[in-house]
Design an enzyme around this catalytic site. Structure first.
Site, short mmCIF file in Angstrom:
data_model
loop_
_atom_site.label_atom_id
_atom_site.label_comp_id
_atom_site.label_asym_id
_atom_site.label_seq_id
_atom_site.Cartn_x
_atom_site.Cartn_y
_atom_site.Cartn_z
N HIS A 15 0.82 -1.14 -0.04
CA HIS A 15 0.02 -0.09 -0.07
C HIS A 15 0.80 1.14 0.03
CE1 HIS A 15 0.72 0.31 4.26
NE2 HIS A 15 0.72 -1.18 4.25
N ALA A 16 0.28 2.17 0.04
CA ALA A 16 0.97 3.63 -0.19
C ALA A 16 2.21 3.98 0.70
CB ALA A 16 0.07 4.79 0.04
#
Length: 85
Positions: A15-16
């Protein structure tokens, strides 16, 4: 060319936040960095394509590093994956 395989342990997958850390580390090196998972692949120096792969917890990724500083880049990226994913 150097490569290694890693199984994602983070329960959310790539994820980010950790993807940003991986990309930031990859950009420190001249070598090209390619992430592969299943039939998908992405440039390890670009955030959006890496996240678009949809890699989840338990998925195996193969990281291929090719270039003049591949030895150092491969070792650094493996460390980053182990620490953040």
């Amino acid at each position: 060319m150097k490569s290694f395989a890693y199984v994602i342990a983070d329960r959310v997958g790539i994820h980010a936040r950790p993807a940003g850390i991986v990309v930031k580390e990859a950009k420190k090196y001249e070598s090209s960095v390619l992430f592969k998972s299943g039939d998908k692949e992405a440039d390890g120096k670009k955030l959006a394509p890496l996240m678009a792969m949809g890699i989840k917890c338990g998925d195996e990724v193969v990281v291929e590093v090719d270039g003049s500083d591949e030895e150092a880049a491969c070792a650094a990226l493996e460390t980053v994956l182990k620490e953040h994913l």
